[in-house]
Design a protein around this motif. Sequence first.
Motif, short mmCIF file in Angstrom:
data_model
loop_
_atom_site.label_atom_id
_atom_site.label_comp_id
_atom_site.label_asym_id
_atom_site.label_seq_id
_atom_site.Cartn_x
_atom_site.Cartn_y
_atom_site.Cartn_z
N HIS A 1 136.71 -72.01 -53.40
CA HIS A 1 135.71 -71.56 -54.39
C HIS A 1 134.53 -72.52 -54.36
O HIS A 1 134.69 -73.71 -54.64
CB HIS A 1 136.28 -71.59 -55.81
N PHE A 2 133.36 -72.03 -54.01
CA PHE A 2 132.12 -72.78 -54.17
C PHE A 2 131.45 -72.22 -55.41
O PHE A 2 130.95 -71.09 -55.40
CB PHE A 2 131.20 -72.61 -52.95
N SER B 1 129.54 -66.42 -51.28
CA SER B 1 130.23 -65.44 -50.46
C SER B 1 129.76 -65.63 -49.02
O SER B 1 128.56 -65.67 -48.75
CB SER B 1 129.91 -64.02 -50.93
N MET B 2 130.70 -65.77 -48.10
CA MET B 2 130.37 -66.05 -46.70
C MET B 2 130.21 -64.77 -45.90
O MET B 2 130.83 -63.74 -46.19
CB MET B 2 131.46 -66.92 -46.06
N THR C 1 139.36 -62.22 -49.82
CA THR C 1 138.44 -61.52 -50.72
C THR C 1 138.84 -61.78 -52.15
O THR C 1 139.98 -61.50 -52.55
CB THR C 1 138.43 -60.01 -50.44
N ILE C 2 137.90 -62.32 -52.94
CA ILE C 2 138.11 -62.44 -54.38
C ILE C 2 137.47 -61.19 -55.00
O ILE C 2 136.25 -61.02 -54.94
CB ILE C 2 137.45 -63.71 -54.95
N VAL D 1 133.72 -61.31 -53.46
CA VAL D 1 133.34 -62.58 -52.84
C VAL D 1 134.20 -62.79 -51.60
O VAL D 1 135.43 -62.76 -51.68
CB VAL D 1 133.52 -63.76 -53.82
N GLU D 2 133.54 -62.98 -50.47
CA GLU D 2 134.27 -63.22 -49.22
C GLU D 2 134.32 -64.72 -48.97
O GLU D 2 133.29 -65.38 -48.86
CB GLU D 2 133.58 -62.52 -48.05
#
Length: 322
Positions: free
Chosen positions: A126-127, A217-218, A232-233, A245-246
């Motif tokens: 998590h960023f 997300s990347m 995946t969140i 969020v990837e």
Amino acid sequence: MRHFSPTLLATVAAVTMTTLAFQAQAETRVTYKSASAGTAYYQMGVELSEAIRRGTDDEIVLTLEESQGSVQNVMEVMARQGNYVFTTPPGLVEQALAGEGPFAERQSPRFQEIRGLFPIPAITMHFVAAGDEGVISMQDLEGKHILIGRGTFGAREAERYLELFDLLDKVDIADASIGSGPDALQNGQVDAFVTASSFPTPNVIETAASMSISLVSMSDEEIEQTGSTRQTIPAGTYSGVDEDVETTSLPVIAYTTSNMDDETAYQLTKTFWERREAMEAESAWWGSIEPDMVGNITGTLHPGALRYYDEADIEVPDALRE
């Protein structure tokens, strides 16, 4: 006053002692080594212990032990006897079996006795940044004051990602432990913090409840560059983050050793899967567990666990069969 004969009293005492002895014999005790107290993984240990207790009608009792990390958990295989269950990323078991990494100087034949049981929620990167955008890119961290912690898997992984994406010299790294990340973000001392834990992770939930946050997300290319597993969140997991969020994750597995008897391993594995939905109703992170995650296990499965998977028609890679 009523008097009882010595013979009757002796009989009652004998029956009581026999009953207690039978109960002690029927109750199987298992040591569960997880993580530091206060972390998500320690809380998972608490929840799993209760699930196993309920699911086996108190026949199997998990005693939770605090740990300083996965390396310690694997190292203790050298000295542990009896029913020892521990959690670790499978990569560390692979290193222990090969005598590499942190185990290069401390090799032991007992590492060959490690056996897999079942997956638990993965460590998810998590960023977390201040702001109401909801989802941001990795490059949006440029120029930010970021707390990544020190000495943990999350800190090492965060530093690796920042360097990989040419950001290490473009951000200001805070010199603080990861535990202070949420407070530092809320107080405006940092612009972002990084935490590695299963989702939804409590410290991110609490932060999102008190302020607007965004998550990095990347892109597909970035995830491929990391060499890590995609995670995946789902949208809505955290307040204000309304898009998927990837990110990346690291599998975590519950292991034991060949010292555990087949029946105990079978009952632990069976109860875990049968109680998984009930655990999810209490804590959402158990919902991330799927049967295909058995394939993340390194080494071999315990025969008792394998018996359950075969009965449940859960696919098991040939490499996990002894």
